[in-house]
Write a protein that holds these residues in place. Structure first.
Motif, PDB file in Angstrom:
ATOM      1  N   ARG A 254       0.818  -1.209   0.000  1.00 22.39           N
ATOM      2  CA  ARG A 254       0.000   0.000   0.000  1.00 22.39           C
ATOM      3  C   ARG A 254       0.861   1.273   0.000  1.00 22.39           C
ATOM      4  N   HIS A 255       2.159   1.097  -0.147  1.00 18.08           N
ATOM      5  CA  HIS A 255       3.104   2.217  -0.156  1.00 18.08           C
ATOM      6  C   HIS A 255       3.083   3.000   1.147  1.00 18.08           C
ATOM      7  N   LEU A 256       2.851   2.248   2.245  1.00 17.28           N
ATOM      8  CA  LEU A 256       2.943   2.842   3.575  1.00 17.28           C
ATOM      9  C   LEU A 256       4.347   2.591   4.112  1.00 17.28           C
ATOM     10  N   GLU A 257       4.932   3.586   4.695  1.00 22.54           N
ATOM     11  CA  GLU A 257       6.275   3.428   5.250  1.00 22.54           C
ATOM     12  C   GLU A 257       6.158   3.020   6.710  1.00 22.54           C
ATOM     13  N   VAL A 258       6.826   1.921   7.056  1.00 17.71           N
ATOM     14  CA  VAL A 258       6.853   1.428   8.423  1.00 17.71           C
ATOM     15  C   VAL A 258       8.183   1.863   9.048  1.00 17.71           C
ATOM     16  N   PRO A 259       8.169   2.609  10.187  1.00 23.19           N
ATOM     17  CA  PRO A 259       7.024   2.882  11.065  1.00 23.19           C
ATOM     18  C   PRO A 259       6.441   4.295  10.894  1.00 23.19           C
ATOM     19  N   ARG A 260       6.920   5.047   9.908  1.00 20.37           N
ATOM     20  CA  ARG A 260       6.442   6.437   9.801  1.00 20.37           C
ATOM     21  C   ARG A 260       4.926   6.494   9.634  1.00 20.37           C
ATOM     22  N   ASP A 261       4.372   5.661   8.742  1.00 25.08           N
ATOM     23  CA  ASP A 261       2.929   5.685   8.487  1.00 25.08           C
ATOM     24  C   ASP A 261       2.165   4.657   9.317  1.00 25.08           C
ATOM     25  N   LEU A 262       2.843   3.606   9.720  1.00 30.81           N
ATOM     26  CA  LEU A 262       2.184   2.540  10.475  1.00 30.81           C
ATOM     27  C   LEU A 262       3.207   1.800  11.323  1.00 30.81           C
ATOM     28  N   SER A 263       2.960   1.725  12.630  1.00 32.69           N
ATOM     29  CA  SER A 263       3.808   0.927  13.519  1.00 32.69           C
ATOM     30  C   SER A 263       3.251  -0.492  13.582  1.00 32.69           C
ATOM     31  N   ILE A 264       4.156  -1.463  13.601  1.00 36.76           N
ATOM     32  CA  ILE A 264       3.732  -2.877  13.619  1.00 36.76           C
ATOM     33  C   ILE A 264       4.575  -3.620  14.652  1.00 36.76           C
ATOM     34  N   ALA A 265       3.914  -4.440  15.474  1.00 39.71           N
ATOM     35  CA  ALA A 265       4.606  -5.227  16.498  1.00 39.71           C
ATOM     36  C   ALA A 265       4.067  -6.653  16.500  1.00 39.71           C
ATOM     37  N   GLY A 266       4.870  -7.576  17.012  1.00 34.02           N
ATOM     38  CA  GLY A 266       4.462  -8.980  17.063  1.00 34.02           C
ATOM     39  C   GLY A 266       4.779  -9.599  18.405  1.00 34.02           C
ATOM     40  N   ILE A 267       4.673 -10.912  18.455  1.00 35.54           N
ATOM     41  CA  ILE A 267       5.013 -11.697  19.649  1.00 35.54           C
ATOM     42  C   ILE A 267       5.693 -12.977  19.191  1.00 35.54           C
TER      43      ILE A 267
END
Length: 334
Positions: A254-267
């Motif tokens: 989607r041409h979103l920059e991680v983490p500027r446009d969306l932060s993502i975390a896991g486990i």
């Protein structure tokens, strides 16, 4: 003719038949005579694997698995193989077809091979059907990353782990959070969802939730659903790294920059967490250590089967929040 047939005819467990075959002194005389008579009547010939148990029956262990996460299985197998090698234990693997539950016949065939105990990976560790079959055979069990009342359980505090990661995202300034739930058949999924919900409610932030099953593919679908929301989240926590990695892929598409446009975390802190770009902020679940500890506890119980209540042991290992480059404050605080 198998050891299962002998056990059914004699009205005892397959493990009792194995003990009689191997001359275990712990079997009552009347039981030994009953089993011996049944063996003669059915003309049963013990197989090679059963004969090999004469000197180390308790160190022949079944491993039943059916987990969609390659990363989890990689860590699990590394831990269980290393510990088995150190304990001179022989492992017999049984994988469910196409990631599903093994058939009753397949499990009975594993039991008939003369195993003395079983270690189960998620989600099979919480399968009532599987545990009933094993319990009927009189086999001790150890469950990794699951909570049950009739077997050894080894895991982390999933509720607190998800809560701590959610608090971390909130502390960065995120006010609309997404969450991807894991396999609904696993207690860890519900515990992580509860931890996320508790932390979000505590801070009064908005949430949106999608459902997966711990697989990468399910993470792709869930990620699309969350980002298609009218007001998409600025941060997404997935219940494991595989699904978090999938969300990173969706963001890139989607041409979103991680983490500027969306932060993502896991486990998990699996291999995927450090091979992604950007590297993933995650909760380190020590899968290798969990597997090794489960095997240690299982072997201890197999060597002391008379110890009542041992199978109710629940052991929790520590987790660690690992901050990397996939999370940051949102562009616009909401």
């Amino acid at each position: 003719m198998t050891i299962i047939d002998v056990a059914k005819q004699a009205g005892v467990s397959p493990m009792t038949v194995s003990r009689v075959i191997n001359g275990d002194p712990g079997v009552r005389d009347e039981t030994r005579e009953l089993v011996t008579t049944t063996i003669r009547t059915l003309n049963y010939t013990p197989n090679l694997s059963a004969r090999s148990l004469v000197t180390s029956r308790e160190l022949r262990i079944g491993v039943i698995y059916a987990n969609p996460s390659a990363a989890f299985m990689s860590g699990f197998l590394a831990g269980v193989f290393e510990e088995a090698s150190a304990r001179a234990a022989q492992l017999i693997l049984l994988k469910g077809r196409q990631g599903g539950v093994p058939t009753h016949a397949e499990i009975e065939q594993l039991i008939a091979s003369g195993i003395g105990g079983v270690i189960l990976t998620p989600p099979l560790g919480e399968s009532v059907e599987v545990r009933q079959i094993l319990r009927a055979a009189g086999l001790p069990m150890a469950v990794v990353a699951g909570r049950v009342s009739d077997a050894i359980s080894v895991g982390i505090d999933d509720h607190h782990a998800a809560r701590d990661m959610t608090r971390h995202l909130i502390a960065l300034g995120h006010r609309r959070l997404g969450f991807i739930v894991g396999n609904p058949d696993q207690s860890a999924s519900l515990a992580r969802l509860a931890g996320f919900t508790a932390a979000a409610a505590e801070a009064g932030v908005e949430t949106c939730i999608a459902h997966g099953d711990f697989s990468y593919t399910s993470g792709l679908v869930a990620g699309e659903l969350l980002l298609n929301d009218t007001t998409p989240p600025t941060a997404i926590l997935a219940s494991n790294d595989d699904m978090a990695a999938a969300v990173v892929s969706v963001a890139h598409r989607r041409h979103l920059e991680v983490p500027r446009d969306l932060s993502i975390a896991g486990i998990d802190d699996s291999i995927a967490a450090t091979t992604l770009w950007p590297p993933l902020t995650t909760i380190r679940q020590p899968v290798q250590e969990l597997a090794a500890e489960a095997l240690r506890l299982l072997i201890d119980e197999m060597r002391a089967p008379q110890r009542k209540g041992a199978h109710h042991i629940a052991r929790m290992l520590d987790y660690t929040l690992v901050e990397r480059d996939s999370t940051a404050p949102p562009q616009v605080l909401g």
